[in-house]
Write an enzyme that holds these catalytic residues in place. Structure first.
Site, PDB file in Angstrom:
ATOM      1  N   ASP A  99       0.856  -1.161   0.000  1.00 14.34           N
ATOM      2  CA  ASP A  99       0.000   0.000   0.000  1.00 14.34           C
ATOM      3  C   ASP A  99       0.906   1.229   0.000  1.00 14.34           C
ATOM      4  O   ASP A  99       2.042   1.128   0.439  1.00 14.34           O
ATOM      5  CB  ASP A  99      -0.730  -0.037   1.352  1.00 14.34           C
ATOM      6  CG  ASP A  99      -2.145   0.400   1.195  1.00 14.34           C
ATOM      7  OD1 ASP A  99      -2.623   0.346   0.069  1.00 14.34           O
ATOM      8  OD2 ASP A  99      -2.761   0.798   2.195  1.00 14.34           O
ATOM      9  N   LYS A 145     -13.748  26.642  -4.147  1.00 17.34           N
ATOM     10  CA  LYS A 145     -12.401  26.060  -4.125  1.00 17.34           C
ATOM     11  C   LYS A 145     -11.343  27.058  -3.670  1.00 17.34           C
ATOM     12  O   LYS A 145     -10.214  27.048  -4.164  1.00 17.34           O
ATOM     13  CB  LYS A 145     -12.026  25.484  -5.496  1.00 17.34           C
ATOM     14  CG  LYS A 145     -12.804  24.231  -5.846  1.00 17.34           C
ATOM     15  CD  LYS A 145     -12.076  23.395  -6.855  1.00 17.34           C
ATOM     16  CE  LYS A 145     -12.729  22.035  -6.998  1.00 17.34           C
ATOM     17  NZ  LYS A 145     -12.172  21.257  -8.068  1.00 17.34           N
ATOM     18  N   ASP A 170      -3.909  -1.347   5.336  1.00 16.65           N
ATOM     19  CA  ASP A 170      -4.386  -0.848   6.627  1.00 16.65           C
ATOM     20  C   ASP A 170      -5.895  -0.677   6.671  1.00 16.65           C
ATOM     21  O   ASP A 170      -6.469  -0.619   7.736  1.00 16.65           O
ATOM     22  CB  ASP A 170      -3.685   0.483   6.982  1.00 16.65           C
ATOM     23  CG  ASP A 170      -3.841   1.505   5.864  1.00 16.65           C
ATOM     24  OD1 ASP A 170      -4.653   1.262   4.953  1.00 16.65           O
ATOM     25  OD2 ASP A 170      -3.155   2.537   5.902  1.00 16.65           O
ATOM     26  N   ASP A 203      -8.559  -3.614   2.495  1.00 13.85           N
ATOM     27  CA  ASP A 203      -7.404  -4.477   2.245  1.00 13.85           C
ATOM     28  C   ASP A 203      -7.586  -5.887   2.790  1.00 13.85           C
ATOM     29  O   ASP A 203      -6.813  -6.771   2.470  1.00 13.85           O
ATOM     30  CB  ASP A 203      -6.146  -3.870   2.883  1.00 13.85           C
ATOM     31  CG  ASP A 203      -5.771  -2.546   2.253  1.00 13.85           C
ATOM     32  OD1 ASP A 203      -5.904  -2.441   1.030  1.00 13.85           O
ATOM     33  OD2 ASP A 203      -5.382  -1.621   2.975  1.00 13.85           O
TER      34      ASP A 203
END
Length: 1021
Positions: free
Chosen positions: A374, A485, A715, A719
């Site tokens: 990862d 934004k 994590d 996963d």
């Protein structure tokens, strides 16, 4: 999980007559789960939603309709998987693998004792003792292993914690709080900041709603949720919120589209619990070893059973011999030795931040050939940090090292002072209290990742941000929102030479540039012409291409005549300029690779391990991080790089010309398994970006199809299927979700990729050391079996008794065998290729040939030499012993004559025989000294390796002391039938011990001088 998947799919199947039907259904279900999330609810208009679910968009469902749906679909909860009862786990430890061999031995011992008890008047209790001891060994080791592994299991427990307890629904037009399990498809649900999402929702209205999807998609930033359909992919679109993710701020209202097992999270849970973990490599090795040992034992046993019948023994005697030979072949102490060696390594790894849940996983990590890692938090530091600034028309590099030892830039520039002022003021992040004595980079910050990075950067470069904010008091602020934004604030300006009010703004570069008419260069404001605009645009693209998150900064001094002291600024009906500002600069941020990662990745490459990065991030970011971490090494190009260099379209490049490869999740979705296999086979450096949990699992399976032993790090909840499927799953201890920790075999306590490399090194070392330990233990089998075989063939008095064999296997050999687990590596074990599980076995023919055929035979000669010396000293010359057994063992004959005509009673004969047993036992200890020393190395000379292993030196003393104690301790003659020896008898085996040492040193010398030669092929185990 689309509409096509009916609810009956998730109900338990009726028990079929044929097991294969069940298996086929399970495979079908698993294939279904591996498919991408398919739903179309995010594409539907509100009108179509109303028609599909029959929900009134303001009043919700009626209570009666909700009850009907609940009865049809069942509760909104995850189905717990069938768990293995604890007693079954315990039985597996007691009866699995090696233990079974010992149980068979114990049963045979009890059988032999039973036969003796039925046929003899005063049977000897040896076989009874042996049976009891073998049973005790299995039970104690079984309990030990069970205790070690009882700390793991139960994947679904953590998913249970994720189910929210209460949910706010609207039914019959009224808001009501109900148990989350009662939420049904079509319910109208409200969520607010701090809530967990109770089911998969299609958002129909939202106000500043953000959700944390990190446990599902791996994206670290909170994601905006709104009614807008923004992406074909349901995982990427803004109008779907997923079951058990967290709403971090704002409010939203949505219609429930999936509940329980049918939610995206439910599918992952089902996927994780439905996966077969498969056998660990070391378990397969031990099984292979048991087959060898059992084969040898049964072959010898049956051969000598037939031989003893030919030699006219009674069939009862022949059965006793058969059992004796099989039991003598069983290395009783080995089960305990292997378990203790693995436990010691696990403890050593825990000190290096690798917590091993499953003991056998210790070795698996050593045989790993592919690591799928990862990105977030494993390869990168789990934080954003400022990487570059652009001001005064050039890019400056910031210092991203963990210890601030990197490059610096000119901090005296007037433009930098203006830029740092905006970054510090237009920023809501603050340091948490009482951290003054911590280094700035280690301090905890309240605020989002980008603002925290800016805060730490400005604090490091310019001193206290708090003091700056106190000087420039904030008057008003427009917080960041997804429409504008940008973030803007107006401050009092303490500098009397400038106007009283300073407006500062930061945000997405494209929004910022539109609002600027001038630019600050070297402290002077200049008009923003086309040339400068191009320079800005190029800088933005360059930083973005590095995979960094770029923010633009500008300011404006508000003229005093329009905005005097005490002016009332209004942020709702804006009464101040937000256009024609002065552009100051860019700051870009990145999640930097951890300091030790490039080195660790390099070590993996040197060790023949392929490191693949799998991430949910954008391909550009993923590629930049992969280059920074060394996963894509210097000079290696992707297809896109080659196309850009040659200035040709990507499709004209032959994919096999590119060593590196970045695969987008959406491309992976359309690939066949053959295409994926091609990518894994022909590219050495691979990055998968924008991947989903299902794809991570498909990647792992692809690697396993190539014959790789795969380690996976992860994590998030997303996963856990891949962690479960991998040969070894590695979860993160700090940021890891409970689910990932449950599914993994190993947990990295410091979340650092470099710790995995330490684990690989330890795993390789334990495999080498287990080989040495087994070689040492098996060698003494030959001097234990041969006395029994000669006893049958030559009809001589028994040279070595059963009890003394046990004293070797469970006494003197135990500590030395375990001490080999502490042996240091012979050479750099991280410089060789991963072992091939098909060819490089823990116990191979060469090890058996060395232990049994060579060293073991020399040991047996040493034992027999001592045996013949003692009997000769007592009057029985070797020639006289042949055929003497029948009279010797007959308790009614008290006048057996020796070579000199002396007569011996039964009692006297037995004392001499038991003294021989003791001497043979001591001889084995003496020759095992040499065996222990030669087992320290497989290729190097012992003189190169040295005697630094203190435990091994202790083992040598311990086995000698134990042998002396058993021989000389008063009362042993009664307890174990072991008698004191003359000191000279200890030295009979010394020449053989020396011979073993010299023989092996010469063998290793030839191996080193002639690598790949005949000696290496035949004897290097």
């Amino acid at each position: 999980m689309g509409k096509g998947v009916g609810r009956d799919k998730y109900e338990p199947a009726a028990v079929s007559e044929h097991g294969d039907k069940k298996k086929a259904k399970k495979e079908r279900d698993m294939d279904e789960l591996k498919k991408e999330v398919s739903m179309d609810d995010h594409k539907l208009s509100l009108d179509e939603l109303h028609r599909k679910y029959g929900t009134d968009l303001s009043r919700g469902l009626t209570t009666a309709r909700a009850a009907e749906i609940l009865a049809r679909d069942g509760p909104n909860a995850l189905t717990p998987p069938p768990t293995t009862p604890e007693w079954v786990k315990f039985c597996r430890q007691l009866f699995g693998g090696f233990s079974m061999l010992l149980w068979i031995g114990a049963i045979l011992c009890f059988l032999a004792y039973g036969i003796q008890a039925a046929t003899e008047e005063e049977p000897q209790n040896d076989n009874l003792y042996l049976g009891v001891v073998l049973s005790a060994v299995v039970i104690i080791t079984g309990c030990f292993s069970y205790y070690q592994e009882a700390k793991s299991s139960k994947i679904m427990e953590s998913f249970k914690n994720m189910v929210p307890q209460q949910a706010l629904v609207i039914r019959n037009g009224e808001k009501m709080s109900i148990n989350a399990e009662e939420v049904v498809i079509g319910d109208l649900v409200e969520v607010k900041g701090g809530d967990r999402i109770p089911a998969d929702l299609r958002i129909i209205s939202a106000n500043g709603c953000k959700v944390d999807n990190s446990s599902l998609t791996g994206e670290s930033e909170p994601q905006t949720r709104s009614p807008d359909f923004t992406n074909e992919n349901p995982l990427e679109t803004r109008n779907i919120a997923f079951f058990s993710t967290n709403c971090v701020k704002g409010t939203a209202r949505g219609i429930v589209v999936y509940t329980g097992d049918r939610t995206v999270m439910g599918r992952i849970a089902t996927l994780a619990s439905g996966l077969e973990g498969g056998q660990t490599p070391i378990a397969a090795e031990i099984e292979h070893f048991i087959h060898i040992i059992t084969g040898v034992a049964v072959f010898l046993g049956v051969s000598f059973f037939i031989l003893s019948l030919i030699l006219e023994y009674t069939w009862l005697e022949a059965v006793i011999f058969l059992i004796g030979i099989i039991v003598a072949n069983v290395p009783e102490g080995l089960l305990a030795t292997v378990t203790v060696c693995l436990t010691l390594t696990a403890k050593r790894m825990a000190r290096k931040n690798c917590l091993v849940k499953n003991l056998e996983a210790v070795e698996t990590l050593g045989s790993t050939s592919t690591i799928c890692s990862d990105k977030t938090g494993t390869l990168t530091q789990n934080r954003m940090t400022v990487a570059h600034m652009w001001f005064d028309n050039q890019i400056h590099e910031a210092d991203t090292t963990e210890n601030q030892s990197g490059v610096s830039f000119d901090k005296s520039s007037a433009t930098w002072l203006a830029l740092s002022r905006i970054a510090g003021l237009c920023n809501r992040a603050v340091f948490q209290a009482n951290q003054e004595n911590l280094p700035i980079l280690k301090r905890a910050v309240a605020g989002d990742a980008s603002e925290s990075a800016l805060l730490k950067c400005i604090e490091l470069c310019c001193g206290s941000v708090k003091e700056m904010r106190d000087r420039y008091a904030k008057i008003v602020e427009i917080p960041f929102n997804s429409t504008n934004k940008y973030q803007l604030s107006i401050h009092k300006n303490p500098n009397t030479s400038e106007p009283r009010h300073l407006l500062v703004m930061k945000g997405a570069p494209e929004r910022i540039l539109d609002r600027c008419s001038s630019i600050l260069l070297h402290g002077k404001e200049q008009p923003l012409d086309e040339e400068l605009k191009d320079a800005l645009q190029n800088a933005y693209l360059e930083l973005g291409g590095l995979g960094e998150r770029v923010l633009g900064f500008r300011h404006l001094f508000l003229p005093d005549e329009q905005f005097p002291e005490g002016f009332q600024f209004d942020t709702d009906d804006v009464n101040f300029p937000v256009e024609n500002l002065c552009f100051v600069g860019f700051i870009s941020m990145i999640g930097p690779p951890r300091a030790a990662v490039p080195d660790a990745v390099g070590k993996c490459r040197g060790a023949g391990i392929k490191v693949i990065m799998v991430t949910g991030d954008h391909p550009i970011t993923a590629k930049a991080i992969a280059k920074g971490a060394g996963i894509i090494s210097e000079g290696n190009e992707t297809v896109e790089d080659i196309a850009a260099r040659l200035n040709i379209p990507v499709r004209q490049v032959n994919p096999r010309d590119a060593k590196a490869c970045v695969v987008h999740g959406s491309d992976l979705k359309d690939m066949t398994s053959e295409q994926l296999d091609g990518i894994l086979k022909y590219h050495t450096e691979i990055v998968f970006a924008r991947t989903s949990p299902q794809q991570k699992l498909i990647i792992v399976e692809g690697c396993q199809r190539q014959g790789a032993i795969v380690a996976v790090t992860g994590d998030g909840v997303n996963d856990s299927p891949a962690l479960k499927k991998a040969d070894i799953g590695v979860a993160m201890g700090i940021v890891g979700s409970d689910a990932s920790k449950q599914a993994a075999d190993m947990i990295l306590l410091d979340d650092n990729f470099a710790s995995i490399v330490t684990g690989v090194e330890e795993g390789r070392l334990i495999f080498d050391n287990l080989k040495k330990s087994i070689a040492y233990t098996l060698t003494s089998n030959i001097p234990e079996i041969t006395p029994f075989l000669i006893f049958i063939i030559a009809n001589i008095p028994l040279p070595l008794g059963t009890v003394t064999i046990l004293c070797i296997d469970l006494g003197t050999d135990m500590v030395p065998a375990i001490s080999l687990a502490y042996e240091q590596a012979e050479s750099d074990i991280m410089k060789r290729q991963p072992r091939n599980p098909k060819t490089d076995k823990l116990v191979n023919e060469r090890l058996i040939s060395m232990a049994y055929g060579q060293i073991g035979m020399i040991q047996a000669l040493g034992g027999f030499f001592t045996y013949f010396v003692i009997l000769a000293e007592n009057g029985f010359l070797p020639t006289h012993l042949l055929g003497l057994r029948v009279d010797w063992d007959d308790r009614w004959i008290n006048d057996v004559e020796d070579s000199y005509g002396q007569q011996w009673t039964y009692e006297q004969r037995k004392i001499v025989e038991f003294t021989c047993h003791t001497a043979f036992f001591v001889s084995i200890v003496v020759v095992q000294w040499a065996d222990l020393v030669i087992c320290k190395t497989r290729r190097n000379s012992v003189f190169q390796q040295g005697m630094k292993n203190k435990i091994l030196i202790f083992g040598l003393f311990e086995e000698t002391a134990l042998a002396a104690f058993l021989s000389y301790c008063p009362g042993m003659g009664v307890a174990l039938r072991m008698y004191p020896l003359k000191p000279t008898w200890w030295f009979c085996a010394f020449p053989y011990s020396l011979l073993i040492f010299v023989y092996d040193e010469v063998r290793k010398l030839i191996i080193r001088r002639r690598p790949g030669g005949w000696v290496e092929k035949e004897t290097y185990y």
